[in-house]
Motif scaffolding. Structure first.
Motif, PDB file in Angstrom:
ATOM      1  N   VAL A  68       1.630   5.242 -11.662  1.00 55.67           N
ATOM      2  CA  VAL A  68       2.268   4.938 -10.372  1.00 55.67           C
ATOM      3  C   VAL A  68       1.225   4.428  -9.376  1.00 55.67           C
ATOM      4  CG1 VAL A  68       3.473   5.928  -8.396  1.00 55.67           C
ATOM      5  CG2 VAL A  68       4.101   6.606 -10.708  1.00 55.67           C
ATOM      6  N   ALA A  69       1.579   3.330  -8.691  1.00 53.76           N
ATOM      7  CA  ALA A  69       0.618   2.686  -7.782  1.00 53.76           C
ATOM      8  C   ALA A  69       1.092   2.745  -6.337  1.00 53.76           C
ATOM      9  CB  ALA A  69       0.442   1.228  -8.198  1.00 53.76           C
ATOM     10  N   CYS A  70       0.174   2.414  -5.417  1.00 52.79           N
ATOM     11  CA  CYS A  70       0.515   2.314  -3.992  1.00 52.79           C
ATOM     12  C   CYS A  70       1.639   1.271  -3.842  1.00 52.79           C
ATOM     13  CB  CYS A  70      -0.676   1.804  -3.187  1.00 52.79           C
ATOM     14  SG  CYS A  70      -2.228   2.646  -3.552  1.00 52.79           S
ATOM     15  N   GLN A  71       2.627   1.574  -3.013  1.00 54.33           N
ATOM     16  CA  GLN A  71       3.765   0.650  -2.873  1.00 54.33           C
ATOM     17  C   GLN A  71       3.473  -0.472  -1.888  1.00 54.33           C
ATOM     18  OE1 GLN A  71       7.767   2.379  -3.060  1.00 54.33           O
ATOM     19  NE2 GLN A  71       6.753   4.344  -3.213  1.00 54.33           N
ATOM     20  N   GLU A  72       2.724  -0.161  -0.832  1.00 53.65           N
ATOM     21  CA  GLU A  72       2.333  -1.189   0.135  1.00 53.65           C
ATOM     22  C   GLU A  72       0.842  -1.040   0.400  1.00 53.65           C
ATOM     23  OE1 GLU A  72       4.652  -1.357   3.710  1.00 53.65           O
ATOM     24  OE2 GLU A  72       6.543  -1.357   2.601  1.00 53.65           O
ATOM     25  N   GLY A  78      -9.365  -3.885   1.263  1.00 47.86           N
ATOM     26  CA  GLY A  78      -9.347  -3.700  -0.185  1.00 47.86           C
ATOM     27  C   GLY A  78      -9.417  -4.987  -0.983  1.00 47.86           C
ATOM     28  N   VAL A  79      -9.287  -4.824  -2.303  1.00 50.48           N
ATOM     29  CA  VAL A  79      -9.529  -5.913  -3.255  1.00 50.48           C
ATOM     30  C   VAL A  79      -8.393  -6.933  -3.228  1.00 50.48           C
ATOM     31  CG1 VAL A  79      -9.964  -6.438  -5.686  1.00 50.48           C
ATOM     32  CG2 VAL A  79     -10.835  -4.298  -4.711  1.00 50.48           C
ATOM     33  N   CYS A  80      -7.151  -6.459  -3.191  1.00 48.61           N
ATOM     34  CA  CYS A  80      -6.008  -7.382  -3.256  1.00 48.61           C
ATOM     35  C   CYS A  80      -5.958  -8.292  -2.034  1.00 48.61           C
ATOM     36  CB  CYS A  80      -4.702  -6.607  -3.413  1.00 48.61           C
ATOM     37  SG  CYS A  80      -4.582  -5.770  -5.007  1.00 48.61           S
ATOM     38  N   TRP A  81      -6.171  -7.712  -0.868  1.00 51.73           N
ATOM     39  CA  TRP A  81      -6.186  -8.552   0.335  1.00 51.73           C
ATOM     40  C   TRP A  81      -7.390  -9.492   0.336  1.00 51.73           C
ATOM     41  CZ3 TRP A  81      -2.923 -10.380   3.713  1.00 51.73           C
ATOM     42  CH2 TRP A  81      -1.714  -9.719   3.885  1.00 51.73           C
ATOM     43  N   ALA A  82      -8.498  -9.063  -0.239  1.00 54.40           N
ATOM     44  CA  ALA A  82      -9.669  -9.954  -0.316  1.00 54.40           C
ATOM     45  C   ALA A  82      -9.327 -11.202  -1.135  1.00 54.40           C
ATOM     46  CB  ALA A  82     -10.862  -9.220  -0.921  1.00 54.40           C
ATOM     47  N   ALA A  83      -8.543 -11.031  -2.210  1.00 55.28           N
ATOM     48  CA  ALA A  83      -8.157 -12.183  -3.036  1.00 55.28           C
ATOM     49  C   ALA A  83      -7.285 -13.150  -2.228  1.00 55.28           C
ATOM     50  CB  ALA A  83      -7.425 -11.719  -4.296  1.00 55.28           C
ATOM     51  N   ILE A  84      -6.456 -12.605  -1.322  1.00 58.54           N
ATOM     52  CA  ILE A  84      -5.608 -13.456  -0.473  1.00 58.54           C
ATOM     53  C   ILE A  84      -6.452 -14.104   0.623  1.00 58.54           C
ATOM     54  CG2 ILE A  84      -3.727 -13.432   1.212  1.00 58.54           C
ATOM     55  CD1 ILE A  84      -2.435 -11.218  -0.525  1.00 58.54           C
ATOM     56  N   ASP A  85      -7.244 -13.292   1.309  1.00 53.58           N
ATOM     57  CA  ASP A  85      -8.012 -13.809   2.446  1.00 53.58           C
ATOM     58  C   ASP A  85      -9.072 -14.832   2.014  1.00 53.58           C
ATOM     59  OD1 ASP A  85      -6.525 -12.321   4.229  1.00 53.58           O
ATOM     60  OD2 ASP A  85      -7.903 -10.619   4.222  1.00 53.58           O
ATOM     61  N   ARG A  86      -9.647 -14.619   0.811  1.00 57.83           N
ATOM     62  CA  ARG A  86     -10.652 -15.585   0.318  1.00 57.83           C
ATOM     63  C   ARG A  86      -9.988 -16.737  -0.437  1.00 57.83           C
ATOM     64  NH1 ARG A  86     -14.864 -11.347  -2.617  1.00 57.83           N
ATOM     65  NH2 ARG A  86     -15.085  -9.902  -0.861  1.00 57.83           N
ATOM     66  N   VAL A  95     -15.596  -0.354  -8.426  1.00 58.02           N
ATOM     67  CA  VAL A  95     -14.679  -0.267  -7.274  1.00 58.02           C
ATOM     68  C   VAL A  95     -15.254   0.614  -6.159  1.00 58.02           C
ATOM     69  CG1 VAL A  95     -12.591  -0.728  -8.616  1.00 58.02           C
ATOM     70  CG2 VAL A  95     -13.336   1.639  -8.277  1.00 58.02           C
ATOM     71  N   HIS A  96     -16.106   1.568  -6.519  1.00 62.41           N
ATOM     72  CA  HIS A  96     -16.645   2.498  -5.515  1.00 62.41           C
ATOM     73  C   HIS A  96     -17.616   1.810  -4.558  1.00 62.41           C
ATOM     74  CE1 HIS A  96     -14.643   5.445  -7.914  1.00 62.41           C
ATOM     75  NE2 HIS A  96     -15.337   5.078  -8.964  1.00 62.41           N
ATOM     76  N   ILE A 102      -8.992   0.191  -2.058  1.00 59.15           N
ATOM     77  CA  ILE A 102      -7.886   1.134  -1.969  1.00 59.15           C
ATOM     78  C   ILE A 102      -7.675   1.731  -3.362  1.00 59.15           C
ATOM     79  CG2 ILE A 102      -5.424   1.414  -1.448  1.00 59.15           C
ATOM     80  CD1 ILE A 102      -5.743  -1.135   0.377  1.00 59.15           C
ATOM     81  N   GLY A 103      -7.929   2.990  -3.509  1.00 59.69           N
ATOM     82  CA  GLY A 103      -7.809   3.651  -4.811  1.00 59.69           C
ATOM     83  C   GLY A 103      -6.414   4.246  -4.982  1.00 59.69           C
TER      84      GLY A 103
END
Ligand code: SME
Length: 154
Positions: A68-72, A78-86, A95-96, A102-103
């Motif tokens: 189960v993962a974070c829903q929002e 974090g990493v996912c937003w970095a992929a969008i922003d970059r 990851v640490h 965001i873990g």
């Protein structure tokens, strides 16, 4: 997995997913299929899934396989937003040591995240994979997964 074996496996997975993509042009159906195939064929994929970039600007979990993962995800962190922003893939060996990571599961050790673009080149989602081992992902994963993700809106 050594890089040559990895390349061969990605190649076979791409061929399979290309055939499966013919069965539905719905991006969510294709995302679900990409997750299922990759998660079960790549033994180091501990969490495999998509976060969808909503019109509201929120990044919300989409099809995935694994724990189960974070829903929002909190915006621009974090990493996912970095992929969008970059607007490019992000490969994280540890990851640490990634600021703002965001873990969602403490077992995650390394991660790769790639933007998913639609027919107009707009980023509509990200594809995120966590491994429970350090430094699992390389430029080879980034290149191969980018090719696979072109099937989503292709
Ligand atoms: N680690 C991600 C959050 C998503 S989970 O890994 C499934 C991040 O830092 O954005």
């Amino acid at each position: 997995m050594d890089e040559r074996k990895k390349a061969g496996r990605y190649g076979r997975i791409y061929d399979q997913l290309k055939e499966l993509a013919k069965k539905s042009d719905d991006p969510i159906a294709r995302m679900a299929t990409v997750c299922a195939v990759l998660h079960h064929k790549m033994d180091f994929f501990f969490w495999t899934g998509f976060y969808l970039l909503k019109e509201s600007g929120k990044l919300v979990v989409g099809p995935y396989q694994g724990p189960v993962a974070c829903q929002e995800l909190e915006a621009h962190k974090g990493v996912c937003w970095a992929a969008i922003d970059r607007a490019e893939p992000v490969v994280v060996e540890d990851v640490h040591s990634f600021p703002g990571h965001i873990g969602c599961d403490s077992r995650s050790q390394s991660e790769i995240c790639l933007p998913v673009r639609d027919y107009h080149g707009e980023i509509r989602a990200v594809f995120d994979v966590d491994s429970d081992k350090p430094a699992s992902f390389s430029e080879e994963d980034s290149r191969q997964l980018s090719q696979i993700l072109e099937l989503i809106y292709g």
